[in-house]
Design a protein around this motif. Sequence first.
Motif, short mmCIF file in Angstrom:
data_model
loop_
_atom_site.label_atom_id
_atom_site.label_comp_id
_atom_site.label_asym_id
_atom_site.label_seq_id
_atom_site.Cartn_x
_atom_site.Cartn_y
_atom_site.Cartn_z
N ALA A 6 2.03 1.89 -3.46
CA ALA A 6 0.93 2.40 -4.29
C ALA A 6 0.67 3.86 -4.01
O ALA A 6 0.35 4.63 -4.93
CB ALA A 6 -0.33 1.57 -4.05
N LEU B 112 -1.03 -5.19 -1.94
CA LEU B 112 -2.22 -5.09 -2.78
C LEU B 112 -2.08 -6.06 -3.96
O LEU B 112 -1.45 -5.76 -4.96
CB LEU B 112 -2.38 -3.65 -3.27
CG LEU B 112 -2.45 -2.59 -2.16
CD1 LEU B 112 -2.57 -1.19 -2.77
CD2 LEU B 112 -3.61 -2.86 -1.22
N LEU C 220 -2.99 4.82 -5.66
CA LEU C 220 -4.02 4.59 -4.66
C LEU C 220 -4.33 5.89 -3.94
O LEU C 220 -3.45 6.48 -3.30
CB LEU C 220 -3.56 3.54 -3.65
CG LEU C 220 -4.56 3.17 -2.55
CD1 LEU C 220 -5.75 2.40 -3.14
CD2 LEU C 220 -3.87 2.33 -1.47
N MET D 161 0.84 -1.20 0.00
CA MET D 161 0.00 0.00 0.00
C MET D 161 0.87 1.25 0.00
O MET D 161 0.56 2.24 -0.69
CB MET D 161 -0.92 0.00 1.22
CG MET D 161 -1.84 1.21 1.30
SD MET D 161 -2.89 1.22 2.76
CE MET D 161 -4.08 -0.06 2.31
N ARG E 76 -9.01 6.02 -0.12
CA ARG E 76 -9.26 4.61 -0.39
C ARG E 76 -8.35 3.74 0.48
O ARG E 76 -8.77 2.73 1.03
CB ARG E 76 -9.03 4.31 -1.87
CG ARG E 76 -9.14 2.84 -2.25
CD ARG E 76 -10.48 2.26 -1.88
NE ARG E 76 -10.53 0.82 -2.12
CZ ARG E 76 -11.36 -0.02 -1.52
NH1 ARG E 76 -12.22 0.44 -0.61
NH2 ARG E 76 -11.35 -1.29 -1.80
N GLY E 77 -7.10 4.13 0.62
CA GLY E 77 -6.19 3.39 1.47
C GLY E 77 -6.65 3.37 2.91
O GLY E 77 -6.57 2.34 3.60
#
Length: 225
Positions: A76, A125, A82, A73, A86-87
């Motif tokens: 990203a 992810l 990302l 994550m 959203r994370g």
Amino acid sequence: MTDLGAPFATGRNADVYALDGGRVLRRYRDGGGDTAREAALMAHVAAHGFPVPEVYAADGPDLVMRRLDGPTMLGAFVEGRLPIERGAAVLADLHARLHALPLPAGAPTGTVIVHRDLHPDNVVLTPDGPYVIDWRDALYGPAGLDLAMTALICAEVSVDPTTDLAGAARALLVSFAALVGGDGVTAELGTAVAIRSANPTLTAAEASRVGEAAGLVVASVRDLP
């Protein structure tokens, strides 16, 4: 195991080596003690549907697991793949799912399984969804301790003058706190501070900023709408 070559990933206290058959070996550099407890807890949460890599073997400081495909994550976020919001939602959902799992036999009553290190660099992810790695510190305790640890780790990055990720970490902290609730991230904050301050993998400079990070968590909660 011998002739492993160079590790393809290195953490604060372990190195990760690629093996054949889609497997990896994570080896603790400090001797690491016995990984059997870690492997057993990972097997337990996996059996109840929580996303962790399959464990094939545990022997002393060595843990052989399925190799996960995909960025962390954190990676990203850095690559702009990302959104922060959203994370934060993924982290909040992983916490909720973990804390709802049944306890193994013999676990203390009135507790839940707590990872205690569930931050963006420990979430991979994959095409099948997010997977949580690095279960060395996982124990049993109040759910709020897990939430506080995640918030505090984000805040530590936020107050680090040497990183370019401070702004993103602050945004993640605020979004995460808004999702799980202010009481969720502050009820066990004192315990989280004590644990992080005693963490031997932190540098002296990092440990010195834990108190400032805790203050940022409190201030972020206070400023929530």
